[in-house]
Design a protein around this motif. Structure first.
Motif, mmCIF file in Angstrom:
data_model
loop_
_atom_site.group_PDB
_atom_site.id
_atom_site.type_symbol
_atom_site.label_atom_id
_atom_site.label_comp_id
_atom_site.label_asym_id
_atom_site.label_seq_id
_atom_site.Cartn_x
_atom_site.Cartn_y
_atom_site.Cartn_z
ATOM 1 N N GLU A 1 9.139 1.551 6.320
ATOM 2 C CA GLU A 1 10.287 1.293 6.668
ATOM 3 C C GLU A 1 10.066 0.134 7.634
ATOM 4 N N TYR A 2 9.225 -0.025 8.466
ATOM 5 C CA TYR A 2 8.741 -1.077 9.589
ATOM 6 C C TYR A 2 8.703 -2.168 9.065
ATOM 7 N N SER A 3 7.843 -2.314 7.942
ATOM 8 C CA SER A 3 7.519 -3.372 7.015
ATOM 9 C C SER A 3 8.783 -4.149 6.449
ATOM 10 N N PRO B 1 0.721 -1.371 0.283
ATOM 11 C CA PRO B 1 -0.004 -0.190 -0.141
ATOM 12 C C PRO B 1 0.932 1.326 -0.025
ATOM 13 N N ALA B 2 1.925 1.245 0.667
ATOM 14 C CA ALA B 2 3.025 2.503 0.679
ATOM 15 C C ALA B 2 3.704 2.604 -0.696
ATOM 16 N N ALA C 1 3.586 9.063 8.016
ATOM 17 C CA ALA C 1 2.958 7.467 8.596
ATOM 18 C C ALA C 1 3.107 6.582 7.600
ATOM 19 N N ARG C 2 2.959 6.818 6.413
ATOM 20 C CA ARG C 2 3.056 5.604 5.218
ATOM 21 C C ARG C 2 4.598 5.350 4.797
ATOM 22 N N ALA D 1 11.881 -3.660 7.771
ATOM 23 C CA ALA D 1 12.542 -4.403 9.047
ATOM 24 C C ALA D 1 11.917 -5.708 9.402
ATOM 25 N N ALA D 2 10.629 -5.713 9.558
ATOM 26 C CA ALA D 2 9.677 -6.919 10.168
ATOM 27 C C ALA D 2 9.918 -7.997 9.167
ATOM 28 N N ASN D 3 9.972 -7.819 7.754
ATOM 29 C CA ASN D 3 10.267 -8.927 6.861
ATOM 30 C C ASN D 3 11.843 -9.156 6.961
ATOM 31 N N ALA D 4 12.724 -8.604 7.338
ATOM 32 C CA ALA D 4 14.162 -8.914 7.478
ATOM 33 C C ALA D 4 14.129 -9.789 8.647
ATOM 34 N N VAL D 5 13.412 -9.416 9.803
ATOM 35 C CA VAL D 5 13.473 -10.434 10.948
ATOM 36 C C VAL D 5 12.828 -11.743 10.431
#
Length: 54
Positions: free
Chosen positions: A38-40, A16-17, A32-33, A42-46
Motif C-alpha cells: 500500500e505504501y509503495s 515482491p509483495a 507487513a507485506r 502511495a509513494a509512486n503516486a506522489v
C-alpha cells in the motif's frame, strides 16, 4: 529522475509483495507485506504527481 524513482519503489516493495501473494496463501508476514504494498503505491503516486507538477 522520477522514472528511476518509480521503478525503484516498484521493484523494492510492490513487486515482491505481488510475488508473495501470487498463490494467495496466508502467511505470518502478510500484514507487513500488505502494508508495504500500500505504501509503495502511495509513494509512486506522489512521485508521479510531483513529476506532472514540473
Amino acid at each position: 529522475m522520477c522514472f528511476i524513482a518509480f521503478w525503484t519503489i516498484f521493484f523494492t516493495w510492490t513487486f515482491p509483495a505481488n510475488q508473495a501473494t501470487a498463490n494467495w496463501t496466508i502467511s505470518r508476514t502478510i500484514g507487513a507485506r500488505c502494508e508495504a504494498w500500500e505504501y509503495s503505491h502511495a509513494a509512486n503516486a506522489v512521485v508521479m504527481l510531483s513529476r506532472s507538477a514540473l
